[in-house]
Design a protein around this motif. Sequence first.
Motif, PDB file in Angstrom:
ATOM      1  N   SER A   1      -9.780  -9.511 -20.591  1.00  0.00           N
ATOM      2  CA  SER A   1     -10.292 -10.359 -19.523  1.00  0.00           C
ATOM      3  C   SER A   1      -9.178 -11.284 -19.046  1.00  0.00           C
ATOM      4  N   GLY A   2      -8.967 -11.326 -17.759  1.00  0.00           N
ATOM      5  CA  GLY A   2      -7.937 -12.188 -17.203  1.00  0.00           C
ATOM      6  C   GLY A   2      -6.602 -11.500 -17.003  1.00  0.00           C
ATOM      7  N   LYS A   3      -6.425 -10.285 -17.527  1.00  0.00           N
ATOM      8  CA  LYS A   3      -5.185  -9.542 -17.321  1.00  0.00           C
ATOM      9  C   LYS A   3      -5.408  -8.406 -16.328  1.00  0.00           C
ATOM     10  N   LEU A   4      -4.352  -8.111 -15.606  1.00  0.00           N
ATOM     11  CA  LEU A   4      -4.386  -7.005 -14.661  1.00  0.00           C
ATOM     12  C   LEU A   4      -3.955  -5.719 -15.354  1.00  0.00           C
ATOM     13  N   PRO A   5      -4.345  -4.563 -14.827  1.00  0.00           N
ATOM     14  CA  PRO A   5      -3.861  -3.307 -15.414  1.00  0.00           C
ATOM     15  C   PRO A   5      -2.381  -3.108 -15.119  1.00  0.00           C
ATOM     16  N   TRP A   6      -1.705  -2.378 -16.002  1.00  0.00           N
ATOM     17  CA  TRP A   6      -0.322  -2.008 -15.731  1.00  0.00           C
ATOM     18  C   TRP A   6      -0.207  -1.400 -14.341  1.00  0.00           C
ATOM     19  N   VAL A   7       0.922  -1.630 -13.679  1.00  0.00           N
ATOM     20  CA  VAL A   7       1.191  -1.038 -12.368  1.00  0.00           C
ATOM     21  C   VAL A   7       1.788   0.351 -12.580  1.00  0.00           C
ATOM     22  N   SER A   8       1.184   1.353 -12.019  1.00  0.00           N
ATOM     23  CA  SER A   8       1.676   2.722 -12.200  1.00  0.00           C
ATOM     24  C   SER A   8       2.861   2.991 -11.279  1.00  0.00           C
ATOM     25  N   VAL A   9       3.720   3.904 -11.699  1.00  0.00           N
ATOM     26  CA  VAL A   9       4.877   4.248 -10.882  1.00  0.00           C
ATOM     27  C   VAL A   9       4.446   4.959  -9.609  1.00  0.00           C
ATOM     28  N   GLY A  10       3.361   5.724  -9.691  1.00  0.00           N
ATOM     29  CA  GLY A  10       2.860   6.379  -8.493  1.00  0.00           C
ATOM     30  C   GLY A  10       2.417   5.378  -7.442  1.00  0.00           C
ATOM     31  N   HIS A  11       1.734   4.326  -7.887  1.00  0.00           N
ATOM     32  CA  HIS A  11       1.291   3.281  -6.965  1.00  0.00           C
ATOM     33  C   HIS A  11       2.483   2.518  -6.398  1.00  0.00           C
ATOM     34  N   ALA A  12       3.452   2.189  -7.255  1.00  0.00           N
ATOM     35  CA  ALA A  12       4.597   1.386  -6.821  1.00  0.00           C
ATOM     36  C   ALA A  12       5.423   2.084  -5.743  1.00  0.00           C
ATOM     37  N   LEU A  13       5.516   3.407  -5.836  1.00  0.00           N
ATOM     38  CA  LEU A  13       6.362   4.155  -4.903  1.00  0.00           C
ATOM     39  C   LEU A  13       5.569   4.820  -3.789  1.00  0.00           C
ATOM     40  N   GLY A  14       4.259   4.654  -3.818  1.00  0.00           N
ATOM     41  CA  GLY A  14       3.397   5.377  -2.904  1.00  0.00           C
ATOM     42  C   GLY A  14       3.642   5.118  -1.430  1.00  0.00           C
ATOM     43  N   GLY A  15       4.107   3.928  -1.073  1.00  0.00           N
ATOM     44  CA  GLY A  15       4.268   3.608   0.340  1.00  0.00           C
ATOM     45  C   GLY A  15       5.635   3.918   0.907  1.00  0.00           C
ATOM     46  N   LEU A  16       6.547   4.436   0.094  1.00  0.00           N
ATOM     47  CA  LEU A  16       7.896   4.690   0.587  1.00  0.00           C
ATOM     48  C   LEU A  16       7.985   6.023   1.323  1.00  0.00           C
ATOM     49  N   PRO A  17       8.796   6.073   2.380  1.00  0.00           N
ATOM     50  CA  PRO A  17       8.986   7.350   3.077  1.00  0.00           C
ATOM     51  C   PRO A  17       9.791   8.313   2.213  1.00  0.00           C
ATOM     52  N   ASP A  18       9.649   9.593   2.489  1.00  0.00           N
ATOM     53  CA  ASP A  18      10.461  10.587   1.802  1.00  0.00           C
ATOM     54  C   ASP A  18      11.933  10.344   2.161  1.00  0.00           C
ATOM     55  N   PRO A  19      12.826  10.349   1.165  1.00  0.00           N
ATOM     56  CA  PRO A  19      14.234  10.080   1.486  1.00  0.00           C
ATOM     57  C   PRO A  19      14.856  11.116   2.407  1.00  0.00           C
TER      58      PRO A  19
END
Length: 319
Positions: A185-203
């Motif tokens: 309670s009071g902690k957020l879930p770990w941030v996944s790598v998929g979520h962190a990179l999800g908004g980036l365009p393909d290089p």
Amino acid sequence: MNHKVVSLFAGAGGLDLGFQMAGGYDLLWANDNDPDAVSTYKANLGNHAVLGDIREISSEEIPECDVVLGGFPCQGFSLANTGRRADDARNVLYLEMLRVVASKRPKAFVAENVKGLMLMSKGEVLRRIVADFEELGYDVQWKILNAADYGVPQRRERVFIVGTRHDLEVDFEFPTPTHGRKPDSGKLPWVSVGHALGGLPDPDSRHDLTNHTYSKYKLRFNGYMGHRAIDPELPAPTVTGRGDNKGGVVVLHHPSNERRMSVRELALVQSFPLNFEFACNQSAAYRLIGNAVAPSVGRSVAQSLQQALKTAKVAVKGD
């Protein structure tokens, strides 16, 4: 009044950036012997970075300060270095940090190193480092912090050593984790790598991001470092600076597991902001990222230190 900061072995400036992000600190002087690191540091944090071997820089050349930072070289200590030894020349560079702390008598110092430091000579190396700083009159604490517990999309455990000057009677506590794999309670879930990179365009598409190029080193899936399949639903494995001079083998797979991460993506996995520019070639950028302190973890430590220093009982020279 802001606390004045001197940074040794600054690298690309991950720890320094964390202190800058926390607010209440002024970065006065930084040093590294890697031209790519100093160029990158200057491009993002200011022209106060000095290129050179700290062993050849006298204490008189370093300004008076309130906080000394030092991510002293970790290759000799690292678990990734199967030939690590207690007498590795890189293992004694912390003595240069000891020299600067002894000379400048800052309110506090913060050092960071790999988890393997704990195991060197059955813990004797870490005990010796702590004892050396205690002999200078500092109250010293150390703790392993996992970057994923502070919102970084990476499972990265590092030893942080924090010392506060004994006469200040400072009550420092390491930052409380904000995230967890199975959050309370009071902690957020770990941030996944998929979520962190999800908004980036393909290089490979048209984009305006800097450093968004990636290694074409062949993908492998054998479970070894740099050849692991990435679970997009979890934080990434530890980003490392180990590998060949082409920047290949240590570069993590993208969560799609169809290519390796770009420099920009790997930097995000280390919590560097999108506008942080790596002023060097792709291979050097990968190495700088792997050797860096995750800025978000640095910010959390900086905030905790700032709170602690508010309780200082004795005025400090220069205040």
